[in-house]
Motif scaffolding. Sequence first.
Motif, PDB file in Angstrom:
ATOM      1  N   THR A 285      46.534  45.197  47.360  1.00 20.84           N
ATOM      2  CA  THR A 285      46.695  43.599  46.466  1.00 20.84           C
ATOM      3  C   THR A 285      47.255  43.536  45.304  1.00 20.84           C
ATOM      4  OG1 THR A 285      44.338  45.154  45.463  1.00 20.84           O
ATOM      5  CG2 THR A 285      43.764  43.576  47.385  1.00 20.84           C
ATOM      6  N   LEU A 286      47.480  44.822  44.952  1.00 22.71           N
ATOM      7  CA  LEU A 286      48.854  44.955  43.435  1.00 22.71           C
ATOM      8  C   LEU A 286      49.908  44.688  44.212  1.00 22.71           C
ATOM      9  CD1 LEU A 286      47.274  47.787  41.761  1.00 22.71           C
ATOM     10  CD2 LEU A 286      47.116  45.085  40.898  1.00 22.71           C
ATOM     11  N   ALA A 287      50.843  44.089  45.513  1.00 20.65           N
ATOM     12  CA  ALA A 287      51.892  43.717  46.047  1.00 20.65           C
ATOM     13  C   ALA A 287      51.910  42.461  45.379  1.00 20.65           C
ATOM     14  CB  ALA A 287      52.585  43.629  47.592  1.00 20.65           C
ATOM     15  N   GLY A 288      51.680  40.951  44.674  1.00 23.57           N
ATOM     16  CA  GLY A 288      51.505  40.386  43.584  1.00 23.57           C
ATOM     17  C   GLY A 288      51.104  39.719  42.644  1.00 23.57           C
ATOM     18  N   PRO A 289      51.832  39.489  41.749  1.00 24.30           N
ATOM     19  CA  PRO A 289      50.806  38.513  40.547  1.00 24.30           C
ATOM     20  C   PRO A 289      49.162  38.389  39.668  1.00 24.30           C
ATOM     21  CG  PRO A 289      52.189  37.381  41.213  1.00 24.30           C
ATOM     22  CD  PRO A 289      52.525  38.169  42.294  1.00 24.30           C
ATOM     23  N   PHE A 290      49.042  37.636  41.407  1.00 23.81           N
ATOM     24  CA  PHE A 290      47.904  37.714  41.293  1.00 23.81           C
ATOM     25  C   PHE A 290      46.659  39.093  41.266  1.00 23.81           C
ATOM     26  CE2 PHE A 290      43.723  36.249  43.457  1.00 23.81           C
ATOM     27  CZ  PHE A 290      43.829  34.693  42.253  1.00 23.81           C
ATOM     28  N   GLY A 291      46.977  39.543  42.479  1.00 25.44           N
ATOM     29  CA  GLY A 291      46.102  40.536  42.535  1.00 25.44           C
ATOM     30  C   GLY A 291      46.873  41.774  41.065  1.00 25.44           C
ATOM     31  N   LEU A 292      48.027  41.595  40.318  1.00 23.44           N
ATOM     32  CA  LEU A 292      47.741  42.455  39.035  1.00 23.44           C
ATOM     33  C   LEU A 292      47.009  41.668  37.867  1.00 23.44           C
ATOM     34  CD1 LEU A 292      49.424  44.238  37.066  1.00 23.44           C
ATOM     35  CD2 LEU A 292      51.130  42.380  37.363  1.00 23.44           C
ATOM     36  N   ALA A 293      46.991  40.082  38.089  1.00 28.75           N
ATOM     37  CA  ALA A 293      46.993  39.754  36.923  1.00 28.75           C
ATOM     38  C   ALA A 293      45.002  39.811  36.788  1.00 28.75           C
ATOM     39  CB  ALA A 293      46.607  38.086  37.177  1.00 28.75           C
ATOM     40  N   TRP A 294      44.391  39.489  38.524  1.00 30.61           N
ATOM     41  CA  TRP A 294      43.038  40.409  38.580  1.00 30.61           C
ATOM     42  C   TRP A 294      42.694  41.300  37.992  1.00 30.61           C
ATOM     43  CZ3 TRP A 294      38.254  38.144  38.488  1.00 30.61           C
ATOM     44  CH2 TRP A 294      37.324  39.171  39.729  1.00 30.61           C
ATOM     45  N   ARG A 295      43.792  42.093  38.192  1.00 28.63           N
ATOM     46  CA  ARG A 295      43.085  43.720  38.616  1.00 28.63           C
ATOM     47  C   ARG A 295      43.033  43.923  36.598  1.00 28.63           C
ATOM     48  NH1 ARG A 295      41.999  47.391  36.385  1.00 28.63           N
ATOM     49  NH2 ARG A 295      42.543  50.014  37.051  1.00 28.63           N
ATOM     50  N   LEU A 296      44.118  43.577  36.020  1.00 30.34           N
ATOM     51  CA  LEU A 296      44.310  43.567  34.549  1.00 30.34           C
ATOM     52  C   LEU A 296      43.176  42.469  33.818  1.00 30.34           C
ATOM     53  CD1 LEU A 296      47.784  42.464  33.716  1.00 30.34           C
ATOM     54  CD2 LEU A 296      46.290  45.026  33.869  1.00 30.34           C
ATOM     55  N   GLN A 297      42.241  41.937  34.317  1.00 27.64           N
ATOM     56  CA  GLN A 297      41.326  41.291  34.135  1.00 27.64           C
ATOM     57  C   GLN A 297      39.248  41.160  34.336  1.00 27.64           C
ATOM     58  OE1 GLN A 297      42.725  37.006  32.651  1.00 27.64           O
ATOM     59  NE2 GLN A 297      44.299  37.046  33.791  1.00 27.64           N
ATOM     60  N   TRP A 298      39.937  41.540  35.040  1.00 27.54           N
ATOM     61  CA  TRP A 298      38.072  41.975  35.773  1.00 27.54           C
ATOM     62  C   TRP A 298      37.009  42.617  35.075  1.00 27.54           C
ATOM     63  CZ3 TRP A 298      35.488  46.008  36.770  1.00 27.54           C
ATOM     64  CH2 TRP A 298      35.705  47.280  36.905  1.00 27.54           C
ATOM     65  N   PRO A 299      37.922  43.671  33.829  1.00 28.37           N
ATOM     66  CA  PRO A 299      36.906  44.221  33.086  1.00 28.37           C
ATOM     67  C   PRO A 299      35.889  43.459  32.037  1.00 28.37           C
ATOM     68  CG  PRO A 299      38.100  45.653  34.022  1.00 28.37           C
ATOM     69  CD  PRO A 299      38.902  44.169  34.176  1.00 28.37           C
ATOM     70  N   SER A 300      36.980  41.870  31.514  1.00 34.74           N
ATOM     71  CA  SER A 300      36.653  41.366  30.665  1.00 34.74           C
ATOM     72  C   SER A 300      35.732  40.502  31.209  1.00 34.74           C
ATOM     73  CB  SER A 300      38.085  41.032  29.999  1.00 34.74           C
ATOM     74  OG  SER A 300      38.593  40.338  30.220  1.00 34.74           O
ATOM     75  N   THR A 301      36.056  39.406  32.278  1.00 33.45           N
ATOM     76  CA  THR A 301      35.289  38.994  33.392  1.00 33.45           C
ATOM     77  C   THR A 301      34.148  39.251  33.516  1.00 33.45           C
ATOM     78  OG1 THR A 301      37.459  37.949  34.240  1.00 33.45           O
ATOM     79  CG2 THR A 301      35.496  37.663  35.085  1.00 33.45           C
ATOM     80  N   VAL A 302      33.571  40.519  33.628  1.00 35.46           N
ATOM     81  CA  VAL A 302      32.582  41.043  34.237  1.00 35.46           C
ATOM     82  C   VAL A 302      31.842  40.390  32.537  1.00 35.46           C
ATOM     83  CG1 VAL A 302      31.204  43.156  34.186  1.00 35.46           C
ATOM     84  CG2 VAL A 302      32.953  42.109  35.736  1.00 35.46           C
ATOM     85  N   ALA A 303      32.022  41.405  31.623  1.00 34.64           N
ATOM     86  CA  ALA A 303      31.506  41.303  30.125  1.00 34.64           C
ATOM     87  C   ALA A 303      31.435  39.695  30.057  1.00 34.64           C
ATOM     88  CB  ALA A 303      32.494  41.550  28.925  1.00 34.64           C
ATOM     89  N   TRP A 304      32.257  39.146  29.934  1.00 34.14           N
ATOM     90  CA  TRP A 304      32.027  37.935  29.816  1.00 34.14           C
ATOM     91  C   TRP A 304      30.381  36.983  31.043  1.00 34.14           C
ATOM     92  CZ3 TRP A 304      32.699  35.571  25.562  1.00 34.14           C
ATOM     93  CH2 TRP A 304      35.167  35.817  25.023  1.00 34.14           C
TER      94      TRP A 304
END
Length: 539
Positions: A285-304
């Motif tokens: 899933t980290l092979a593209g920028p979309f997967g990287l963006a999700w990997r960087l942001q999912w913890p904060s998304t869970v908090a929201w």
Amino acid sequence: MTTLAILIRHRIRRDRIQIPVWLASIAALLLFSALALQDTFGDVTERTLLVRLASANPAIMFIRGVPQGTGAAAVLIFTVLAFLGVLVGLMNTFLAVRHLRAEEESGRADLVASTPAARAFPPLATLLYGLLVNAVLAVAVAGCLLLAGQDPAGSVVTGLALAAIGVVFLTVGGVASELMPSARAANGLAVGAVLFSYLLRGIADAFGTVSDDGLSVESSWLAWLSPIGWAQKTRPFTEDTLAPLLLSLAAAGVFVGVAVLIMARRDTGASVLATNSGRTTALPTLAGPFGLAWRLQWPSTVAWCVGAAAFGVFGGSLGTAVATSDLGNSPIADQLARLSRGGDTLTEAFISVIFTIIGVVAAGCAIQAIVRMRQEESHVGGELVLATPVSRDHWAGSYIGIGAIAVVLVLATGATASVLAALTVGAPEESIEDSVVAAFAQLPAALLFLAVVALVWSVVPRLTAGLGWGLLVLSVFLGIFGALVGLPDWTAELSPFSHSPVPSGADTDWSGGIVMAGLALLAGGAAFILFRRRDVEST
């Protein structure tokens, strides 16, 4: 000038914008709340109705706190103290991490260490500076309450109670900076401590013991485990006792001792908790920028999402109580009607107000997605990705797309929590449908914030965070609090949240949402076009 004084002066200079904004915002919120309460609930009969409604509903006490009588000042403390405690806690944890762990992470701490400054001077300067900030906070809070015509003794106790919360979390931020390997991780741990304190206080208040007349509530024993609970125990304007703040001083002293012991046993730049080395190979899933963006942001998304769920439970569980309460033409009903800008019933108005707040949470999540994109750009991460065959549109679109998905997840979480809470208390089917409609109605406003902040990033990237959060705060103040403090109606129209559709059954007007969705598409398209025309900016 001594070395320690120079370091303190340096911290004051670095925070010459952030800290005054924090202090002014907290003081203004308190002052406006005091003035609005006097205007809206000036009569003791009206305050009695409000207090009895709150003491009969644990969800209200979980969010707000415990009432302590029907005096105007006591009702003010009940409505704002816990929330202000969270703001004060966040201000202090961010302050501590910014001047401790972030300095080591950037290498600036090594530069200071190469001067005659002793190793203990930077943490000591941060502690003294933080104490000074909280002293100013205490004076500002007491001054605002005095300006609003409140009793001097209670005003001083309120200021000291909030300052005590700040001192505790200042030292918590110091310990987090010693434990964690990065400023981001330290901020996460410290913010988690603030929210956990608020959660403990909320549970203690929700399970408190209501007095026979329903005008006061005694929190459960859990309140003694929370610094925010200790501040509430001072009971400003009723008992005015400072004894509970001794716990704050003791806790701060313990945290300072822990930080000193850890600092004496570690090297500069090191941490107690080591950085996770991670996998030897990346996931597909980290092979593209979309997967990287999700990997960087999912913890904060869970908090929201967790925040949205808390408000959803609040709205769903209280919708029926509001409908069956004897509010009639009371000031509470009038304020709900003004804040909701519509709704055929009191329940619809209440649900609309709650989901406006959830819409603010979703907009905050959207802004954070764009701010994260800016951080990647400024810290060279964006340049590394763009050095590959990934196009600019693909890279930026990944973050903006993740932001849009996060907005949907936050609103869906809030709606789901509201529906489940409504089913638990046996709410009518119409109330459940209103929750779903109200959640969907907030989507255009949140997406508009996502697109507008993306446009700011594409034009003036250095101002992304400042303008993004500033626009959100301004919109919240004008759209939600403006009516409470007597601002003209036209000022509320400047806020996107004022144009979100209000649930009204089959007569719901969706025109405002359609316009905002169109503006979001235009702003988003402009952001892509303008990003192609500028250089990648790193700092």
